[in-house]
Every structure is written in structure tokens, then in C-alpha cells.
Design a protein around this motif. Structure first.
Motif, PDB file in Angstrom:
ATOM      1  N   UNK A  94       0.806  -1.186   0.083  1.00  0.00           N
ATOM      2  CA  UNK A  94       0.130   0.015  -0.056  1.00  0.00           C
ATOM      3  C   UNK A  94       0.766   1.457   0.103  1.00  0.00           C
ATOM      4  N   UNK A  95       1.987   1.249   0.644  1.00  0.00           N
ATOM      5  CA  UNK A  95       2.908   2.348   0.792  1.00  0.00           C
ATOM      6  C   UNK A  95       3.796   2.487  -0.551  1.00  0.00           C
ATOM      7  N   UNK A  96       4.016   1.100  -1.305  1.00  0.00           N
ATOM      8  CA  UNK A  96       5.141   1.342  -2.417  1.00  0.00           C
ATOM      9  C   UNK A  96       4.619   1.456  -3.610  1.00  0.00           C
ATOM     10  N   UNK A  97       3.376   1.079  -3.834  1.00  0.00           N
ATOM     11  CA  UNK A  97       2.880   1.212  -5.241  1.00  0.00           C
ATOM     12  C   UNK A  97       1.600   1.862  -5.492  1.00  0.00           C
ATOM     13  N   UNK A  98       1.231   2.420  -6.402  1.00  0.00           N
ATOM     14  CA  UNK A  98      -0.023   2.935  -6.457  1.00  0.00           C
ATOM     15  C   UNK A  98      -1.039   2.342  -7.502  1.00  0.00           C
ATOM     16  N   UNK A  99      -0.588   1.034  -7.928  1.00  0.00           N
ATOM     17  CA  UNK A  99      -1.262  -0.055  -8.800  1.00  0.00           C
ATOM     18  C   UNK A  99      -2.176  -0.567  -8.057  1.00  0.00           C
ATOM     19  N   UNK A 100      -3.587  -0.977  -8.418  1.00  0.00           N
ATOM     20  CA  UNK A 100      -4.249  -1.773  -7.750  1.00  0.00           C
ATOM     21  C   UNK A 100      -4.432  -1.218  -6.151  1.00  0.00           C
ATOM     22  N   UNK A 101      -4.552   0.081  -6.091  1.00  0.00           N
ATOM     23  CA  UNK A 101      -4.388   0.616  -4.834  1.00  0.00           C
ATOM     24  C   UNK A 101      -5.897   0.179  -3.995  1.00  0.00           C
ATOM     25  N   UNK A 102      -6.882  -0.067  -4.676  1.00  0.00           N
ATOM     26  CA  UNK A 102      -8.176  -0.290  -3.859  1.00  0.00           C
ATOM     27  C   UNK A 102      -8.112  -1.781  -3.537  1.00  0.00           C
ATOM     28  N   UNK A 103      -7.392  -2.657  -4.587  1.00  0.00           N
ATOM     29  CA  UNK A 103      -7.659  -3.943  -4.141  1.00  0.00           C
ATOM     30  C   UNK A 103      -6.636  -4.282  -2.759  1.00  0.00           C
ATOM     31  N   UNK A 104      -5.500  -3.467  -2.949  1.00  0.00           N
ATOM     32  CA  UNK A 104      -4.724  -3.450  -1.737  1.00  0.00           C
ATOM     33  C   UNK A 104      -5.481  -2.992  -0.395  1.00  0.00           C
ATOM     34  N   UNK A 105      -5.967  -2.047  -0.556  1.00  0.00           N
ATOM     35  CA  UNK A 105      -6.558  -1.357   0.500  1.00  0.00           C
ATOM     36  C   UNK A 105      -7.682  -2.383   1.088  1.00  0.00           C
ATOM     37  N   UNK A 106      -8.472  -3.189   0.105  1.00  0.00           N
ATOM     38  CA  UNK A 106      -9.370  -4.164   0.712  1.00  0.00           C
ATOM     39  C   UNK A 106      -8.505  -5.102   1.263  1.00  0.00           C
ATOM     40  N   UNK A 107      -7.518  -5.479   1.001  1.00  0.00           N
ATOM     41  CA  UNK A 107      -6.798  -6.467   1.599  1.00  0.00           C
ATOM     42  C   UNK A 107      -6.179  -6.275   2.875  1.00  0.00           C
ATOM     43  N   UNK A 108      -5.851  -5.042   3.031  1.00  0.00           N
ATOM     44  CA  UNK A 108      -5.660  -4.480   4.441  1.00  0.00           C
ATOM     45  C   UNK A 108      -6.683  -4.399   5.342  1.00  0.00           C
ATOM     46  N   UNK A 109      -7.983  -4.073   4.751  1.00  0.00           N
ATOM     47  CA  UNK A 109      -9.218  -4.025   5.923  1.00  0.00           C
ATOM     48  C   UNK A 109      -9.529  -5.333   6.103  1.00  0.00           C
ATOM     49  N   UNK A 110      -9.417  -6.613   5.214  1.00  0.00           N
ATOM     50  CA  UNK A 110      -9.844  -7.681   5.645  1.00  0.00           C
ATOM     51  C   UNK A 110      -8.734  -8.344   6.507  1.00  0.00           C
ATOM     52  N   UNK A 111      -7.489  -7.961   6.371  1.00  0.00           N
ATOM     53  CA  UNK A 111      -6.249  -8.206   7.335  1.00  0.00           C
ATOM     54  C   UNK A 111      -6.538  -7.741   8.844  1.00  0.00           C
ATOM     55  N   UNK A 112      -6.984  -6.546   8.971  1.00  0.00           N
ATOM     56  CA  UNK A 112      -7.357  -5.907  10.178  1.00  0.00           C
ATOM     57  C   UNK A 112      -8.522  -6.575  10.646  1.00  0.00           C
ATOM     58  N   UNK A 113      -9.385  -7.402  10.050  1.00  0.00           N
ATOM     59  CA  UNK A 113     -10.488  -7.924  10.515  1.00  0.00           C
ATOM     60  C   UNK A 113     -10.055  -8.943  11.541  1.00  0.00           C
ATOM     61  N   UNK A 114      -8.963  -9.638  11.021  1.00  0.00           N
ATOM     62  CA  UNK A 114      -8.322 -10.956  11.561  1.00  0.00           C
ATOM     63  C   UNK A 114      -7.611 -10.485  12.989  1.00  0.00           C
ATOM     64  N   UNK A 115      -7.162  -9.292  13.099  1.00  0.00           N
ATOM     65  CA  UNK A 115      -6.565  -8.948  14.409  1.00  0.00           C
ATOM     66  C   UNK A 115      -7.464  -9.110  15.637  1.00  0.00           C
ATOM     67  N   UNK A 116      -8.736  -9.113  15.445  1.00  0.00           N
ATOM     68  CA  UNK A 116      -9.623  -9.316  16.784  1.00  0.00           C
ATOM     69  C   UNK A 116      -9.276 -10.619  17.527  1.00  0.00           C
ATOM     70  N   UNK A 117      -8.883 -11.708  16.607  1.00  0.00           N
ATOM     71  CA  UNK A 117      -8.851 -12.804  17.265  1.00  0.00           C
ATOM     72  C   UNK A 117      -7.467 -12.940  18.218  1.00  0.00           C
ATOM     73  N   UNK A 118      -6.735 -12.164  18.123  1.00  0.00           N
ATOM     74  CA  UNK A 118      -5.461 -11.938  18.701  1.00  0.00           C
ATOM     75  C   UNK A 118      -5.717 -11.162  19.949  1.00  0.00           C
ATOM     76  N   UNK A 119      -6.416 -10.104  19.808  1.00  0.00           N
ATOM     77  CA  UNK A 119      -6.415  -9.031  20.869  1.00  0.00           C
ATOM     78  C   UNK A 119      -7.970  -8.903  21.034  1.00  0.00           C
ATOM     79  N   UNK A 120      -8.847  -9.831  21.442  1.00  0.00           N
ATOM     80  CA  UNK A 120     -10.267  -9.684  21.692  1.00  0.00           C
ATOM     81  C   UNK A 120     -10.451  -8.835  23.008  1.00  0.00           C
ATOM     82  N   UNK A 121      -9.435  -8.459  23.856  1.00  0.00           N
ATOM     83  CA  UNK A 121      -9.836  -7.750  25.015  1.00  0.00           C
ATOM     84  C   UNK A 121      -9.596  -6.185  24.531  1.00  0.00           C
ATOM     85  N   UNK A 122      -9.362  -5.587  23.653  1.00  0.00           N
ATOM     86  CA  UNK A 122      -9.132  -4.134  22.964  1.00  0.00           C
ATOM     87  C   UNK A 122     -10.530  -4.062  22.337  1.00  0.00           C
ATOM     88  N   UNK A 123     -10.712  -2.701  22.174  1.00  0.00           N
ATOM     89  CA  UNK A 123     -12.062  -2.234  21.486  1.00  0.00           C
ATOM     90  C   UNK A 123     -11.904  -2.459  19.928  1.00  0.00           C
TER      91      UNK A 123
END
Length: 571
Positions: free
Chosen positions: A86-115
Motif C-alpha cells: 500500500x505504501x510502495x505502489x499506486x497500482x491496484x490501490x483499491x485492491x490493496x486497501x481491501x486486503x488491508x481491511x480484511x487483514x485488520x478484521x483478523x486482528x480481533x482474534x489476537x486481541x479480543x480484549x481491546x475495542x
């Protein structure tokens, strides 16, 4: 006298024994109270340390969890390929942004005690917020709070507060919901985590089930409470807290690397718990033992020590010559009452045997004292008759009238003195009367100075004709035609002893007479009865005061003689 090694063996008296027993019992009682008190404080300290350990555990647990999320954010933003792409290329920026969003969804399983977690890229003003906890607190129900938290995420990254927010935990009030933020920055991207303080308290620290903790919560570094429904401020350095008339033990544990502290309130009564009953029992036992100690000492004092002390006091009084002494009330145990009764019988018999001889000796002493008082009066009266005769021969009627009036005062005082002691005030007035007579008799200048004759000293009793005798001696041997005769009287009272000093400006005592006076306390009278006045005074002082009186005759360094008389107040 029998001596022990190193000195005289101590003789114990009844009072010493009573004090020794009382001191031993008092020491034992104090030791009991001390041990009980130390035990109470030890239990209190142990309970406090145990509860403080629970707080320390909760703080350590939170600190560990915070370090984990901090390290996770750092590693993720720096090393995760999706953020890198997401930092290094502007190609397929929207796809990269969706992948980052899905990746962030998975963080909740590691830190369920945070908001939740958020990503912000200010160059494109893109904010991704993923929330997996405290949904109700930041849901659409609270539109204002939801909008405010998004705005705060941006301002903490690029606003004026960026400097204090990047790489540090900050606590923000989001529409009356205290929320903690941590943001990490790398190459134009911000990755942060947020959690409500209520969530930290309930899901990470979780001290609600600890016995004894009535109220607990998080405060900021100034002591303002950030969790719960109450608005109050604690002193983080204090160990006590009062609320609604109740006193609490306040336990505080500051959190390393986090701008908050854990505060717990424990009711004092609950802190002590069941051992308070044990302590109350000890107090009651201590009070009862103290009362028994007082009762025991008072009983010993009443039945033994007080009667024996009274018997000892009466025996001392009897040995000092008071034959009328006896114990009026027989008290104490049977043995002490019998001993006191025997003492009364003994003193009564001795009193009956000695009273007749005692009264006979007293009568002889009084007779001799009266004889000494009037011994010098005939000599003085003969001199005065001779003066009156001389004045009559010269026809000086006025002086005859004056000297007769003064002589009447003189004779009235001498005849009115029946007691062996008179107030010093009367003696001084009599001395003034004598000097007035001598001023008429001799046409020379006579001055008398007085020092130290205060109202208190004037009331002290002295033998009659005491001052007048030595003033007469000064007039007789120090008066001259050429010089003024100066007589100085001085009085001093200290430690129940009256000291009188009579000095004059004459030639002083002859050396032989001075030595005889100071060594033997008397002076030889010649055929004409010279110096009988001094002998008379010293004899009366010896009879009245025994060996307790004192005197000293001396010649002053400049001129004149001085007599010092020391009179105790106990005759």
C-alpha cells in the motif's frame, strides 16, 4: 554497719517493695498490651501487603498486554507485505486497501480484549476502523460518539497532539467515554489501537471477584476517576479515603507506560475481618487484667503497706520526742492490727512514766529563760535613772519629759514580753525606741541603716532583746565625739533560716575577746558585769534552738565590728 561488696547494702522500705511489685506487674501488663498491638499491626500489614500484591498482579497483567499490542503494531506496520504494497505502489490501490481491511478484521482474534484497531493514511485521507469489542459503546446508537472518535483518530495522527500521541498511550474523553489510544507511525502510515477504560478494567485487570475489594477502578495521574459512574478524585499518595462517613484503606498501583493508576478501596472494618473479634477479646482481657492489677495493688496498700507505713511514721514521731502519738484507727490484716495495738499500749506506758519528769524539766527551762530575759534590765534601768538625775540637776525639764516617755515605752515592752519569741517587727521597733533614748542621753550623731527587712521577714519570730543587745553594745563601745556612729542592720531569709547581721563603724572587737567569742560562744564578764548582754543572748539562743543555731563575730576589713546570728525557724 554491715557492708556488702562494692558499698553499703540497700535497705528496702515498705514503699520500695510496693513500688517494686507495682512496677513488675505494670511491666508485664505493658508487655501484654505491646505484644497484642504489634500482632494487630502485623496482621494489618500482612493483609495490606497481600491486597497490594493483587493490585500489582493486575497492573503487571495490563502492562504485559499493552507491551504485546505495542510490539504487534510496530511489527505489523513495518513488516506486513500488505501495508508495504500500500505504501510502495499506486497500482491496484483499491485492491490493496481491501486486503488491508480484511487483514485488520483478523486482528480481533489476537486481541479480543481491546475495542478495535484503525489505519490512517493522511496523504489520501483514508481511515479504516475495525471494531470487534465495545460495539454498544461506539455503535450507531451513539452517533456523536462515533463521529467524535473518528475525528480524534485523525487529530491524534496529524493534529497538534501528534507529538504526544505517537508511540505513547494517551487517554481521551470521547463523548463521556474515556478511551485509551496507542498509535505507531511508519513512512506516512499510522496504525493504532483503542480501547475503552471500562473494557480494560473488566476484560484485562478484572478485580471484581477479589474478596475485600469493595470499589476499584482506574484514575488518571491526577487521581480523577475514569471508570465507573462516580465522579471523584483520589490522592494517589494517600493511604486513606473517607466517603459518606466511612473510612477506607486506599491501595494505589501506578501502571508503567500507561497514564493511569489502579485504585482500590477496602473498608477498614472488612480489612480487619474476623481477627477484629480476637483483637477485641485481647483489649477486654487487657482492661480486665489492668483493673485486677489496680485492685490488687490497692488491696495490698490498704491491708498491709498503708498500716505498716502509718506504724513506721508514728514510731519515727515518737522517737523524735512526741510522746502523745498513737495510732487512732487499727486497720489492715490481723497481724498488723495486733502490732499497732501493742505500739499504742507501749507509747501510753512510756508517756505516763515520762510526762512528770518532762514537765518538770520544761518548767526549769522556762524559769531559766525568764531569768535570762530580765537579767540585763536592772543594769539598763540604773543607767537611765542616772541620766534622769543628771538632767534634773541641770534643770532640763523638756528632755526629762521626752526621755521619760521613751522609757515608758521601753519598760512596757519589757514587761509585756511573756513568750520566749516575739515577731521581728516588735524587736525592731523596740530597737528604734532604745536608740531614741540614747540620742537624748548622748549629744552625738547616731545613724542606723536597715536592709532586707521585708514584710515576710518582719513576721518571723526571734528571741526578745536580740537586736537591741548588739545595738547597745555598738553604742557603748563605738560612740565617739569626733565621728558619726553608723549602725547597719541586715536581714536575710533562705531555706527556713533567718540570718541577722549587725555591724558598726567603731573600733571593732579586741582580738582576745573576738577569739573567745568564736571559740567558746561566750565572753568573760568583769566585776562590773561588762559583756553580760552578749552572754545572755547566746545562752537564750542555745536554750531555744539547741545545736541548730549559729553565730559569728568578726571585725570588718575597713572599720567596725560585725555580728552574724543564724536562727532556724524550728525551735
Amino acid at each position: 554497719m554491715r557492708k556488702a561488696r562494692g558499698g553499703i547494702r540497700r535497705r528496702w522500705r515498705l514503699r520500695d517493695i510496693w513500688f517494686a511489685i507495682g512496677a513488675i506487674l505494670l511491666v508485664l501488663w505493658i508487655m501484654f498490651i505491646t505484644v497484642s498491638t504489634v500482632t494487630m499491626f502485623a496482621l494489618d500489614r500482612q493483609s495490606r501487603e497481600s491486597m497490594q500484591g493483587v493490585l500489582d498482579f493486575g497492573s503487571s497483567k495490563l502492562e504485559s498486554r499493552l507491551r504485546q499490542i505495542e510490539n504487534f503494531l510496530t511489527v505489523t506496520l513495518v513488516s506486513d507485505d500488505k501495508f508495504g504494497m500500500l505504501r510502495n505502489t499506486s497500482l491496484s490501490y483499491a485492491d490493496n486497501l481491501r486486503q488491508v481491511a480484511r487483514q485488520m478484521d483478523s486482528y480481533g482474534q489476537y486481541f479480543p480484549d481491546f475495542s478495535g484497531i484503525f489505519f490512517y493514511e493522511p496523504s489520501r485521507d483514508i481511515l479504516i476502523n475495525k471494531q470487534w469489542n465495545d460495539i454498544s459503546a461506539y455503535s450507531m446508537t451513539y452517533v456523536t460518539r462515533r463521529m467524535e472518535i473518528r475525528t480524534r483518530m485523525k487529530t491524534l495522527c496529524i493534529g497538534e497532539e501528534q507529538e504526544r500521541a505517537i508511540g505513547e498511550w494517551t487517554i481521551e474523553n470521547i463523548d463521556n467515554k474515556w478511551t485509551a489510544f496507542y498509535i505507531y507511525y511508519h513512512q506516512g502510515q499510522y496504525l493504532g489501537v483503542y480501547v475503552s477504560l471500562d473494557g480494560i478494567w473488566n476484560r484485562i485487570i478484572d478485580l471484581e471477584g477479589v474478596a475485600g475489594f469493595e470499589e476499584s477502578g482506574l484514575t488518571d495521574r491526577d487521581g480523577y476517576e475514569l471508570t465507573g459512574d462516580k465522579e471523584r478524585t483520589f490522592g494517589l499518595e494517600s493511604s486513606s479515603y473517607w466517603e459518606e462517613g466511612r473510612r477506607y484503606l486506599q491501595l494505589t498501583e501506578k501502571i508503567d507506560g500507561f497514564p493511569a493508576a489502579i485504585v482500590t478501596l477496602v473498608p477498614r472494618q472488612q480489612l480487619r475481618g474476623n481477627w477484629m473479634i480476637w483483637w477485641t477479646g485481647l483489649i477486654v482481657l487487657a482492661v480486665l487484667s489492668g483493673l485486677f492489677l489496680v485492685y490488687l495493688l490497692l488491696t495490698l496498700q490498704r491491708v498491709l503497706f498503708a498500716p505498716l507505713s502509718e506504724l513506721n511514721r508514728q514510731m519515727k514521731t515518737f522517737s523524735e520526742g512526741n510522746l502523745d502519738t498513737h495510732i487512732t484507727k487499727l486497720i489492715g490484716c490481723q497481724e498488723v492490727r495486733e502490732l499497732s495495738g501493742t505500739f499504742n499500749e507501749m507509747t501510753g506506758q512510756i508517756h505516763d512514766m515520762k510526762i512528770e519528769n518532762y514537765e518538770k524539766r520544761l518548767e526549769e527551762q522556762e524559769t531559766f529563760l525568764k531569768y535570762l530575759q530580765i537579767q540585763k534590765n536592772p543594769h539598763f534601768f540604773l543607767n537611765m535613772l542616772n541620766v534622769i538625775y543628771s538632767l534634773a540637776a541641770s534643770g532640763n525639764v523638756a528632755q526629762i519629759r521626752t526621755i521619760t516617755l521613751e522609757l515608758i515605752k521601753h519598760v512596757r515592752y519589757v514587761l509585756s514580753v511573756e513568750k520566749p519569741l516575739v515577731p521581728l517587727l516588735q524587736e525592731l521597733e523596740f530597737t528604734h525606741n532604745y536608740l531614741e533614748i540614747q540620742r537624748i542621753r548622748f549629744p552625738y550623731e547616731i545613724k542606723m541603716e536597715e536592709e532586707g527587712f521585708t514584710e515576710e521577714i518582719m513576721q518571723i519570730s526571734v528571741p526578745p532583746l536580740l537586736l537591741q543587745t548588739f545595738v547597745e553594745n555598738a553604742v557603748k563601745y563605738a560612740l565617739s565625739r569626733e565621728d558619726t556612729l553608723r549602725i547597719h542592720l541586715e536581714a536575710e531569709y533562705r531555706d527556713n533560716v533567718l540570718t541577722l547581721r549587725i555591724s558598726d563603724s567603731g573600733p571593732g572587737f579586741p582580738e582576745t575577746m573576738l577569739e573567745e567569742l568564736n571559740i567558746s560562744g561566750t565572753v568573760s564578764a568583769d566585776a562590773r558585769g561588762e559583756h553580760i548582754g552578749i552572754h545572755n543572748v547566746l545562752s537564750r539562743m542555745k536554750l531555744l534552738y539547741g545545736s541548730a543555731y549559729g553565730y559569728h563575730f568578726t571585725n570588718l576589713p575597713t572599720e567596725g565590728a560585725q555580728v552574724e546570728l543564724i536562727l532556724p525557724q524550728q525551735v
